[in-house]
Structure formats: structure tokens, C-alpha cells
Write an enzyme that holds these catalytic residues in place. Structure first.
Site, short mmCIF file in Angstrom:
data_model
loop_
_atom_site.label_atom_id
_atom_site.label_comp_id
_atom_site.label_asym_id
_atom_site.label_seq_id
_atom_site.Cartn_x
_atom_site.Cartn_y
_atom_site.Cartn_z
N GLU A 1 -4.94 -9.80 11.11
CA GLU A 1 -3.33 -9.26 11.18
C GLU A 1 -3.60 -9.29 12.44
O GLU A 1 -3.37 -8.30 13.52
CB GLU A 1 -4.24 -8.17 10.82
CG GLU A 1 -4.58 -7.81 9.25
CD GLU A 1 -3.44 -6.60 8.30
OE1 GLU A 1 -3.62 -4.76 9.87
OE2 GLU A 1 -3.32 -5.80 7.82
N GLU B 1 -5.90 -7.85 1.55
CA GLU B 1 -6.34 -6.52 1.47
C GLU B 1 -5.70 -5.54 0.65
O GLU B 1 -4.71 -5.40 1.03
CB GLU B 1 -6.56 -5.87 2.68
CG GLU B 1 -7.71 -6.37 3.72
CD GLU B 1 -7.45 -5.84 5.54
OE1 GLU B 1 -7.32 -4.90 5.35
OE2 GLU B 1 -8.06 -7.16 6.38
C1 GAL Z 1 -6.09 -3.34 7.92
C2 GAL Z 1 -7.30 -4.40 8.61
C3 GAL Z 1 -8.34 -3.20 7.86
C4 GAL Z 1 -8.25 -1.36 8.09
C5 GAL Z 1 -7.69 -1.65 7.00
C6 GAL Z 1 -7.34 -0.56 7.39
O1 GAL Z 1 -4.88 -3.31 8.42
O2 GAL Z 1 -6.64 -5.56 8.71
O3 GAL Z 1 -9.12 -4.34 9.06
O4 GAL Z 1 -8.42 -1.41 9.68
O5 GAL Z 1 -6.19 -2.35 7.68
O6 GAL Z 1 -6.14 0.29 5.96
#
Ligand code: GAL
Length: 662
Positions: free
Chosen positions: A152, A323
Site C-alpha cells: 500500500e 485484502e
Molecule cells: C491495510 C494494510 C494492512 C492492514 C489493514 C487493516 O491498509 O495493508 O496491513 O493494516 O489495512 O485494515
């Protein structure tokens, strides 16, 4: 570059896993449970640098070798990461100048993540060094099928650094861009306020000034910062291609982030990923409170779709969710739970929008450190949580569908241009001018009418589109206008289109600049307005409301809607000819929908009556419907449609998939 995924029967399913956070003894059982659930992919390693290299030059590969062997041995395909998003403490101690500097001039310290400056030559060397080590070790490992670079870019506002290294690199970048200081002075308009420079070595970064910098100065800094990210990423792609042939390389973007040019980044990648957290984005998003209340646990129906369509385009047809929100997260102003069913719904929706893989963040909730309140597929003690059970259902449902080809080209395209977004960040002209919200409003208006969209850049191929809508193409490339004219598509442009040259000047022929080749319209005045003020617009016999932005235009084209009210009543609000329409304000959602309905009709694109909180999407001869609303809704399926999943009546947080007529 690798070939696109073959036809798929539902999305590949995966999960984000952190073997370094759990005792080794639980890995085999975790891997076996993942496989039993129907997961085939596991992303690891993006924050593992200090576990891999606990001291300078001393590598501890054993645990990672074993983790990959356990996961791979259980049948999982590993998405390995380069760990450059979190440099270890010892590296910071050795080279404190790798740390980024905030706009306030303070160094951003160690203790979380993303604490590096993209312009630090030392950090670039170190990032290349660790990426090379990891790529050499695992690049040809049979279990490793793909790579994620870093994590990110831009999270926690980390694209822009004001370090001495950034200043030096910015000067070089400017010298390469302008050649002579005279050219820079002309572009930046330094005759204004006596800002003239005698040499590139006098130029500083645009922070901590008494007043705002020249917009061209700031614009160049944003472009420069974006280029630094792209170069940083490219260096790692070259390392991975050398040491890990045949594997997909990706990076995970964020919700409509426009801090850097994602298309330029993705040109070096095989597939673009994004991280989907719809409920956090609802809380921070564009909708009025009444809508947020109604959609509290289901989210903005268009936020996931917009990002799916955006990143599918950025990835030139190939897109993953790296994710996916599994339950409540920890980072929004408030962190509500998704309605039961939403993890399944978001997964199928991503697939319908062309996503090849959905991976969930994360396998097991962490009982320690920053994200303790962030759910996973399992509770900290290993008990299955919501996402576990809903993903099991998705995995089983895949058998009900035929294999589908990648998503085809839509009839309608929405233009999102990163340099134009930089331009609006530089000169917003109103605290409440939020282009990300406005683009989503346009998208939502079309999606509520049942239309599928592609999201494209102005440099993309325009062939085959019936309608192109451009809510905020502020910097309008001449070449785009030429290709639009040749394309046969009709087009609708929003306010501020073509309002700046690439140098951030007002075009010599006034806005919308080059677009005047296609339509006779000139913007004489722009005004920004407070949220509590409503403009009225007459469209046929309807009165619409508009907010935040209003332009006074003169036109030889047809006037399709006019402003009403006590200021310049009768002035054109929407103008057009047989190819191009120009909208001089920001209508509220209902009015925007009326304008879009008319625009679709004009462009010959079939639309449906307003879908409310239902969204439909087509892929490969199937039609998918998703109910984001609180009440059951009926799928707009033809009589006798063959349902593969669900049925005509769709409950809240549920979905239906049917076969379209041949
Ligand atoms: C994303 C990040 C992850 C985790 C997640 C939590 O932005 O890539 O490592 O922190 O958020 O929602």
C-alpha cells in the site's frame, strides 16, 4: 508480462497470513484449515524484514523456508512479498536519513510502518538489496506463484516527503523537465510575487511557506513524488523478473487513492491489486448521514464496484483483491460489523466485476499490537468467525457456475485521470470540492440505472464505447480530444473539464480548453459554494438541485438545462451538441440520475429504472444482482430466467446470479 488468467469458475480464494506472528507449531493446522476451507492462495511476508534479517547482514531464513514448505506442502500457492514497507529498527539506526519528513518539517519516526522516503538513495539501495535476497531465495520456489511488492504505497499519507534527499531529487527532476531555469520561471509564473529563480539549486520543496506556493511548483512536486514511487517500484519489478521468471507481480492499491499515478505504476506490473474495506470507507465516505445509517452494515453499494472497475482498468484487465474486510476493522472513525452475508456478497461482486482472486485480511485476529480490534477469518483463539463461514459458502457455490471469461468491454467508460486529480489537489478552490466523491456520484448515478462501466485513463483505447463520461478531466490532453472525435462515442464532461493546461495555467482560449474543438462552450466564471447552499436547475419540466460548484458559460450549442433562482437565472447549466455535452455544476444524486438517464438515452445505451440499493453487473453471459439495502428486493431478471444462485427475491445482504437470455 504474464498472460491473463484462464476462464474461471468463481474467484480464486486466498488469505493474508503472518507466520512470524504465530508459534511454528500452529502453522500445519492453519494450513490444513485453509485448504479445507477452499482457499488456494496465501500472501505472506510483507512486513517480515526484521524477522528475515534481524541484524545487518545476518539472515534467518529457516523459519520462512519452513513456513513456505508447510503452506506449499498443504497445497497452497504462496504470494510472496518484498518486505520494504517496514524497514527494521537497526536500518533506521544506521541510516537515519532514510526516514521521511512530514510537511511540518518533522522527521516521521520509527515505531509503526511505511517510515521511509522514496527519494532516499540509501533506502533505494537497501530496498533493492533485501528484495534481491528474498527473490534469490524464493524466486524459483515451486510454491511461490506471485509477488506483491511492498504494501500500500500511500497508506498513512506516505507518498510525499520533505527530506533533504527529496529536495535534491526534486531539483534534478525539474532540471530534466525544464532544461533551463527560464522555462521553469515561465511555467511557474514567477513574475507573480517576485518569485523568480536564478538556478535550479535555489528551488525548495513547497512546504512551510508563508502562503501557498505557485500551483505549478506544487503540481510539479506532486508529479515528481508520483514518479519517485513508480521508479522505486520499477526497481523491484526488475529484480523479481530476473530472479523469479513466470510469476505474476502485483502491488496492492487503496480505495480510489490518487496520491500517485497508479497507471504509470501498473505499467510495470502483471496484475493490479487493491484492498477492499467497504465499511471503513462508508464512515469516511461521500454519502449523507441518512444513507450511511441505512447502509451502515452493508456499505456504499458503489464503493467496491468503483474500485473494482478502476483497478481492473489500471491492471489492463487483470485485478485482484489482496485484502478483503472480514468483519469490523480498527482504523476508521467508527468500526461497525458487516451484516451477515456481506463478506460473501463483496466476494461475488468482485468476481462479477472481473476480479481473479479475493484474499481476506487476515487469517487470525492478532491478540497483540496495533490491530487487536481488527477481525480475521478466525478469532484469536482459532474459533471460526463470520468470514470463515461465508468464504466456505462461496467456495462451495463456485461449482454452481460455469467457467467465465474475463469481463468484456462495457458500453460506457468513466475517465479518471491522475494528473487531473493532482491539479484539483493543488487548486481545489473550495474546502468541500472532493473529486473522489464527485466521480463516485457520477458512477453511482449510472450504476443505479443498471449500467456496467469501465474506468479508463485519457490515454486508453476509446474504441467501442458508446458513451464516455468525464467528471473531472481538468487537464485535457489534445490527443484525447482528437481520439474522442475519431471514436464515434458520445461524451459528457463535468465542470472544471479542460480548465488547466499541463502547466496549471488557464488555457488561452479559456476553459474547457481543447474541448472547444468539439463543442462551442466557454467558461467565463467559476464559483464554489458552501454545502448548505442549493442551486436550482431546470431540466425540461423538472427542477433539480445542485451544490458546491457553478460555472457561468457562454455557448453556441444547445442549452439543455438552465439555472433558476436569484443569481443569473436562465444561465446555461447543461449544454450540448450531437456529440458532446458539458455540465456546468454538480447536481445532487437525484438530479444527476435524471441527467444520466437522458444521457444514456441520447447515447443509445439501454438503462433500467432506478435500482435503489440493488446493483447488477454482467459477466460472460451471467447477470449478478447484489442487494445492499435493508429490505428484500426483486432481481430485474426476465420472466423464466434460469437462476444459478439465489432467486428473484433477494434478501438484504444477499445476491442472485442468473443466465442472461442468449
Ligand atoms: C491495510 C494494510 C494492512 C492492514 C489493514 C487493516 O491498509 O495493508 O496491513 O493494516 O489495512 O485494515
Amino acid at each position: 508480462m504474464n498472460a491473463p488468467c484462464p476462464d474461471q469458475r468463481g474467484p480464486l480464494l486466498g488469505v493474508c497470513y503472518y507466520p512470524e506472528q504465530w508459534p511454528e507449531g500452529v502453522w500445519p493446522a492453519d494450513a490444513a484449515r485453509m485448504v479445507a476451507l477452499g482457499l488456494t492462495r496465501v500472501r505472506i511476508g510483507e512486513f517480515a524484514w526484521s524477522a528475515i534479517e534481524p541484524e545487518p547482514g545476518r539472515f534467518d531464513w529457516g523459519w520462512l523456508d519452513r513456513a513456505i514448505a508447510v503452506l506449499g506442502g498443504a497445497g497452497l500457492q504462496v504470494i510472496m512479498s518484498t518486505p520494504t514497507a517496514a524497514p527494521p529498527r537497526w536500518l533506521v539506526d544506521r541510516y537515519p536519513d532514510i526516514l521521511p519528513v512530514g510537511a511540518d518539517g518533522h522527521v516521521r519516526k520509527f515505531g509503526a510502518r511505511r517510515h521511509y522516503c522514496f527519494s532516499s538513495t540509501r533506502y533505494r539501495q537497501e530496498a533493492a538489496r533485501i528484495a534481491t535476497e528474498v527473490a534469490r531465495r524464493y524466486g524459483r520456489n515451486d510454491h511461490v506463484v506471485a509477488w506483491q511488492i511492498d504494501n500500500e504505497y500511500g497508506d498513512h499519507d506516505t507518498i510525499h516527503s520533505y527530506s533533504p534527499a527529496a529536495q535534491a531529487a526534486f531539483r534534478d527532476w525539474l532540471a530534466a523537465r525544464y532544461g533551463t531555469i527560464g522555462a521553469l520561471n515561465a511555467a511557474w509564473g514567477t513574475s507573480f510575487w517576485s518569485m523568480r529563480y536564478n538556478g535550479f539549486d535555489q528551488i525548495e520543496l513547497p512546504n512551510q511557506l508563508v502562503e501557498e506556493p505557485s500551483p505549478t511548483h506544487l503540481m510539479d512536486y506532486l508529479r515528481f513524488s508520483s514518479d519517485q514511487v513508480v521508479a522505486f517500484n520499477r526497481a523491484q519489478t526488475e529484480i523479481l523478473r530476473a530472479h523469479s521468471p513466470g510469476r505474476d507481480i502485483t502491488h496492492n492499491g487503496m480505495n480510489q487513492n490518487t496520491d500517485y499515478d497508479h497507471r504509470a505504476l501498473a505499467a510495470d506490473l502483471d496484475v493490479m491489486s487493491w484492498d477492499a474495506y467497504p465499511l471503513g470507507n462508508l464512515i469516511h465516505g461521500r454519502l449523507p448521514e441518512a444513507d450511511k445509517a441505512r447502509l451502515l452494515r452493508t456499505g456504499d453499494p458503489d464503493q467496491p464496484g468503483f474500485n473494482n472497475d478502476l483497478y481492473r482498468g489500471v491492471g489492463r484487465g487483470r485485478m485482484w483483491i489482496m485484502e478483503q474486510q472480514p468483519g469490523p476493522v480498527n482504523w476508521a472513525a467508527q468500526n461497525q460489523a458487516p451484516a451477515d452475508g456481506m463478506v460473501r456478497l463483496w466476494t461475488w461482486a468482485a468476481y462479477a466485476h472481473g476480479c481473479e482472486m479475493v484474499a481476506y485480511f487476515r487469517w487470525r485476529q492478532a491478540p497483540f499490537a496495533q490491530e487487536q480490534y481488527h477481525t480475521g477469518m478466525l478469532l484469536p483463539d482459532g474459533t471460526p468467525d463470520q468470514a470463515h463461514d461465508e468464504v466456505a459458502r462461496v467456495a462451495a457455490e463456485r461449482a454452481l457456475l460455469p467457467p467465465l471469461p474475463p469481463r468484456g468491454r462495457a458500453q460506457v467508460a468513466l475517465v479518471l485521470d491522475y494528473p487531473s486529480r493532482f491539479a484539483l489537489a493543488v487548486l481545489p478552490q473550495a474546502a468541500n470540492f472532493r473529486p473522489g466523491h464527485h466521480a463516485l456520484d457520477w458512477y453511482a448515478a449510472l450504476r443505479r440505472l443498471g449500467v456496467d462501466l469501465d474506468i479508463i485513463g485519457p490515454g486508453d483505447d476509446l474504441a467501442g464505447y458508446r458513451l464516455i463520461v468525464a467528471p473531472d478531466l481538468v487537464i485535457m490532453p489534445e490527443d484525447f480530444v482528437t481520439r474522442l472525435a475519431a471514436s464515434g462515442a458520445k461524451a459528457l464532461f463535468g465542470p472544471r473539464s479542460g480548465s488547466k493546461t499541463g502547466d496549471m495555467h488557464i488555457p488561452a482560449n479559456l476553459p474547457p480548453g481543447p474541448l472547444q474543438r468539439l463543442i462551442d462552450v466557454k467558461v467565463l466564471r467559476s464559483e464554489s459554494l458552501p454545502d448548505w447552499h442549493e442551486e436550482r436547475v431546470l431540466l425540461g419540466n423538472r427542477t433539480l438541485t445542485a451544490r458546491r460548484w457553478r460555472e457561468t458559460v457562454t455557448t453556441g450549442a444547445d442549452v439543455l438545462a438552465t439555472f433558476a433562482g436569484d443569481y443569473r437565472a436562465g444561465a446555461p447549466a447543461l449544454v450540448g451538441n450531437d456529440r458532446v455535452r458539458y455540465l456546468a455544476t454538480l447536481p445532487a444524486p437525484e438530479g444527476l440520475r435524471a441527467i444520466m438517464a437522458g444521457t444514456l438515452d441520447w447515447a443509445g445505451v439501454a438503462a433500467l429504472p432506478d435500482l435503489g440499493d440493488l446493483r447488477i453487473t454482467r459477466r460472460g453471459g451471467l447477470c449478478f444482482a447484489f442487494n445492499f439495502g435493508p429490505a428484500p428486493a426483486d432481481a430485474p431478471a426476465p420472466e423464466g430466467a434460469r437462476f444459478l444462485i439465489g432467486s428473484r427475491r433477494i434478501d438484504s445482504a444477499d445476491l442472485a446470479i442468473w443466465q442472461e437470455a442468449d
